[in-house]
Scaffold this motif. Structure first.
Motif, PDB file in Angstrom:
ATOM      1  N   LYS A  68       4.283   0.962   6.254  1.00 10.64           N
ATOM      2  CA  LYS A  68       2.986   1.358   5.746  1.00 10.64           C
ATOM      3  C   LYS A  68       2.688   0.679   4.415  1.00 10.64           C
ATOM      4  CE  LYS A  68       2.672   5.980   7.821  1.00 10.64           C
ATOM      5  NZ  LYS A  68       2.562   7.425   7.525  1.00 10.64           N
ATOM      6  N   GLN A  69       1.450   0.260   4.240  1.00  6.95           N
ATOM      7  CA  GLN A  69       1.062  -0.412   3.009  1.00  6.95           C
ATOM      8  C   GLN A  69       1.212   0.505   1.805  1.00  6.95           C
ATOM      9  OE1 GLN A  69       0.428  -3.607   2.688  1.00  6.95           O
ATOM     10  NE2 GLN A  69       0.142  -3.404   0.468  1.00  6.95           N
ATOM     11  N   GLU A  70       0.967   1.799   1.997  1.00  4.84           N
ATOM     12  CA  GLU A  70       1.096   2.715   0.859  1.00  4.84           C
ATOM     13  C   GLU A  70       2.535   2.824   0.374  1.00  4.84           C
ATOM     14  OE1 GLU A  70      -0.053   5.540   4.381  1.00  4.84           O
ATOM     15  OE2 GLU A  70      -0.468   3.467   3.778  1.00  4.84           O
ATOM     16  N   ILE A  71       3.499   2.616   1.273  1.00  6.57           N
ATOM     17  CA  ILE A  71       4.898   2.614   0.849  1.00  6.57           C
ATOM     18  C   ILE A  71       5.178   1.380  -0.004  1.00  6.57           C
ATOM     19  CG2 ILE A  71       7.294   2.453   1.636  1.00  6.57           C
ATOM     20  CD1 ILE A  71       6.534   4.098   4.063  1.00  6.57           C
ATOM     21  N   LEU A  72       4.673   0.243   0.424  1.00  5.29           N
ATOM     22  CA  LEU A  72       4.843  -0.974  -0.371  1.00  5.29           C
ATOM     23  C   LEU A  72       4.161  -0.834  -1.733  1.00  5.29           C
ATOM     24  CD1 LEU A  72       4.281  -3.706   2.375  1.00  5.29           C
ATOM     25  CD2 LEU A  72       6.459  -2.996   1.349  1.00  5.29           C
ATOM     26  N   GLU A  73       3.012  -0.190  -1.771  1.00  2.00           N
ATOM     27  CA  GLU A  73       2.339   0.006  -3.047  1.00  2.00           C
ATOM     28  C   GLU A  73       3.137   0.936  -3.952  1.00  2.00           C
ATOM     29  OE1 GLU A  73      -0.264  -1.599  -4.217  1.00  2.00           O
ATOM     30  OE2 GLU A  73      -0.281  -2.778  -2.362  1.00  2.00           O
ATOM     31  N   ARG A  74       3.771   1.941  -3.359  1.00  2.00           N
ATOM     32  CA  ARG A  74       4.616   2.847  -4.155  1.00  2.00           C
ATOM     33  C   ARG A  74       5.827   2.092  -4.715  1.00  2.00           C
ATOM     34  NH1 ARG A  74       5.066   6.708  -7.801  1.00  2.00           N
ATOM     35  NH2 ARG A  74       7.007   7.881  -7.594  1.00  2.00           N
ATOM     36  N   ILE A  75       6.403   1.223  -3.908  1.00  2.00           N
ATOM     37  CA  ILE A  75       7.523   0.405  -4.371  1.00  2.00           C
ATOM     38  C   ILE A  75       7.089  -0.455  -5.555  1.00  2.00           C
ATOM     39  CG2 ILE A  75       8.978  -1.574  -3.724  1.00  2.00           C
ATOM     40  CD1 ILE A  75       9.156  -0.232  -0.914  1.00  2.00           C
ATOM     41  N   LYS A  76       5.893  -0.992  -5.464  1.00  2.00           N
ATOM     42  CA  LYS A  76       5.358  -1.800  -6.564  1.00  2.00           C
ATOM     43  C   LYS A  76       5.165  -0.952  -7.816  1.00  2.00           C
ATOM     44  CE  LYS A  76       1.664  -5.161  -7.442  1.00  2.00           C
ATOM     45  NZ  LYS A  76       0.462  -5.813  -6.860  1.00  2.00           N
ATOM     46  N   GLU A  77       4.655   0.257  -7.664  1.00  3.79           N
ATOM     47  CA  GLU A  77       4.489   1.176  -8.797  1.00  3.79           C
ATOM     48  C   GLU A  77       5.815   1.448  -9.495  1.00  3.79           C
ATOM     49  OE1 GLU A  77       2.780   4.786  -7.440  1.00  3.79           O
ATOM     50  OE2 GLU A  77       0.780   3.959  -7.116  1.00  3.79           O
ATOM     51  N   LEU A  78       6.887   1.489  -8.724  1.00 12.18           N
ATOM     52  CA  LEU A  78       8.216   1.784  -9.262  1.00 12.18           C
ATOM     53  C   LEU A  78       8.912   0.540  -9.825  1.00 12.18           C
ATOM     54  CD1 LEU A  78       9.429   4.240  -6.480  1.00 12.18           C
ATOM     55  CD2 LEU A  78       8.821   4.842  -8.839  1.00 12.18           C
ATOM     56  N   GLY A  79       8.207  -0.582  -9.842  1.00 15.56           N
ATOM     57  CA  GLY A  79       8.765  -1.789 -10.433  1.00 15.56           C
ATOM     58  C   GLY A  79       9.329  -2.777  -9.456  1.00 15.56           C
ATOM     59  N   GLY A  80       9.170  -2.521  -8.162  1.00 11.68           N
ATOM     60  CA  GLY A  80       9.677  -3.436  -7.158  1.00 11.68           C
ATOM     61  C   GLY A  80       8.755  -4.632  -6.961  1.00 11.68           C
ATOM     62  N   ASN A  81       9.340  -5.750  -6.569  1.00 14.78           N
ATOM     63  CA  ASN A  81       8.582  -6.962  -6.274  1.00 14.78           C
ATOM     64  C   ASN A  81       8.413  -7.067  -4.760  1.00 14.78           C
ATOM     65  OD1 ASN A  81       7.615  -9.542  -5.830  1.00 14.78           O
ATOM     66  ND2 ASN A  81       8.995 -10.530  -7.279  1.00 14.78           N
ATOM     67  N   ILE A  82       7.163  -7.024  -4.299  1.00 19.16           N
ATOM     68  CA  ILE A  82       6.894  -7.109  -2.858  1.00 19.16           C
ATOM     69  C   ILE A  82       6.224  -8.434  -2.492  1.00 19.16           C
ATOM     70  CG2 ILE A  82       6.761  -4.601  -2.596  1.00 19.16           C
ATOM     71  CD1 ILE A  82       3.689  -4.880  -2.578  1.00 19.16           C
ATOM     72  N   ASP A  83       6.223  -9.395  -3.424  1.00 23.27           N
ATOM     73  CA  ASP A  83       5.536 -10.669  -3.198  1.00 23.27           C
ATOM     74  C   ASP A  83       6.118 -11.448  -2.028  1.00 23.27           C
ATOM     75  OD1 ASP A  83       3.928 -10.072  -5.329  1.00 23.27           O
ATOM     76  OD2 ASP A  83       4.934 -11.426  -6.739  1.00 23.27           O
ATOM     77  N   ASN A  84       7.414 -11.267  -1.772  1.00 20.24           N
ATOM     78  CA  ASN A  84       8.079 -12.033  -0.715  1.00 20.24           C
ATOM     79  C   ASN A  84       8.086 -11.327   0.633  1.00 20.24           C
ATOM     80  OD1 ASN A  84       8.771 -14.185  -2.475  1.00 20.24           O
ATOM     81  ND2 ASN A  84      10.494 -12.977  -3.259  1.00 20.24           N
ATOM     82  N   VAL A  85       7.406 -10.178   0.717  1.00 14.36           N
ATOM     83  CA  VAL A  85       7.337  -9.448   1.980  1.00 14.36           C
ATOM     84  C   VAL A  85       6.332 -10.146   2.883  1.00 14.36           C
ATOM     85  CG1 VAL A  85       6.737  -7.283   3.102  1.00 14.36           C
ATOM     86  CG2 VAL A  85       7.988  -7.256   0.933  1.00 14.36           C
ATOM     87  N   LYS A  86       6.850 -10.891   3.837  1.00 14.01           N
ATOM     88  CA  LYS A  86       5.982 -11.647   4.745  1.00 14.01           C
ATOM     89  C   LYS A  86       6.211 -11.238   6.207  1.00 14.01           C
ATOM     90  CE  LYS A  86       5.215 -15.073   1.452  1.00 14.01           C
ATOM     91  NZ  LYS A  86       4.464 -14.395   0.428  1.00 14.01           N
TER      92      LYS A  86
END
Length: 206
Positions: free
Chosen positions: A2-20
Motif C-alpha cells: 500500500k502506498q500509505e505504508i510507503l509514505e509512513r516509512i518515509k515519515e519515519l526517515g526511510g528512503n523509498i526512492d529505490n522502490v521500483k
C-alpha cells in the motif's frame, strides 16, 4: 504494498526512492534506513540515554538550546548502536528451506524439526509450509528480530512476526499488520517533542 505504508516509512526517515519492483520481496529489500527507529513501548516510557546525553552536554544546553536539541537529534538518529531501546532496519532474506543458500546450510536441520521450530503463527497468514522470510528489523529489546513472510496472503499489508534469539522461531509473536506495526514508532518531530517536554518541564536535576 500500500502506498500509505510507503509514505509512513518515509515519515519515519526511510528512503523509498529505490522502490521500483512490485513483489513484496523487491519492495522490502529496496527500502533503506540510515537511522534507527524508536518504538513507543521500549523507549517512550524510559527515555533511554537522555539523562546521560544531557549530563555530557549541559554546558551547550545552558548556552544554546537550539544547538543542544539539534545535536541531540543527530546523535540519537545516527547509525551508532548504543542500546537506547531502538530498532534497526535490515530488509534481508532469510531462507532456511531454500537449498543452496547459507541459511539452508545453517538452519535447515533445525527448521525441519518440529520440536525446535513452531511456525503455526505464520501459517495463519500463509499456506506455504516452508516459507521464505524477510528479516525486517532487529533490536536490543524483546523480541529482538522481526520478520515478514514473503508468501503472506496479504502482500499489500503483510503481518509482522517477532521472535527472540533465545527462543528463535520456537516462540513467535504476532505484531500486527505492517501498517499497524509502523504506527508504534516515533517520527523525529515526535521524538523531539517528548524529549523537549521532559527536559524543560519534568527533569528535576538541571
Amino acid at each position: 504494498m500500500k502506498q500509505e505504508i510507503l509514505e509512513r516509512i518515509k515519515e519515519l526517515g526511510g528512503n523509498i526512492d529505490n522502490v521500483k519492483g512490485t513483489s513484496l520481496q523487491e519492495v522490502l529489500q529496496a527500502i533503506e534506513f540510515k537511522q534507527p527507529l524508536y518504538p513507543h513501548e521500549l523507549w517512550g516510557t524510559e527515555l533511554y540515554g537522555i539523562d546521560e546525553y544531557y549530563a555530557k552536554n549541559k554546558t551547550l544546553y545552558s548556552e544554546n538550546k537550539e544547538s543542544f536539541y539539534l545535536n541531540l537529534i543527530k546523535h540519537f538518529f545516527s547509525e551508532q548502536e548504543n542500546p537506547y531501546g531502538q530498532m534497526f532496519y535490515r530488509g534481508t532474506l532469510f531462507t532456511p528451506y531454500k537449498k543452496g543458500t547459507a541459511d539452508y546450510d545453517e538452519w535447515n536441520d533445525i527448521f525441519t524439526d518440529d520440536d525446535e521450530v513452531d511456525l503455526s503463527e505464520i501459517y495463519t497468514v500463509s499456506q506455504n509450509k516452508q516459507p521464505d522470510l524477510i528479516n525486517l528489523l532487529f533490536s536490543n529489546g524483546f523480541p529482538d528480530n522481526l520478520y515478514i513472510c514473503l508468501s503472506d496472503n496479504n502482500p499489500d499489508n503483510p503481518t509482522v512476526f517477532g521472535t527472540d534469539h533465545e527462543e528463535f522461531f520456537s516462540e513467535i509473536s504476532n505484531e500486527g499488520t505492517l501498517s499497524e506495526f509502523l504506527e508504534q514508532f516515533y517520527t523525529k518531530d515526535e521524538f523531539l517533542k517528548i524529549v523537549t517536554n521532559y527536559i524543560e518541564n519534568e527533569k528535576t536535576d538541571k
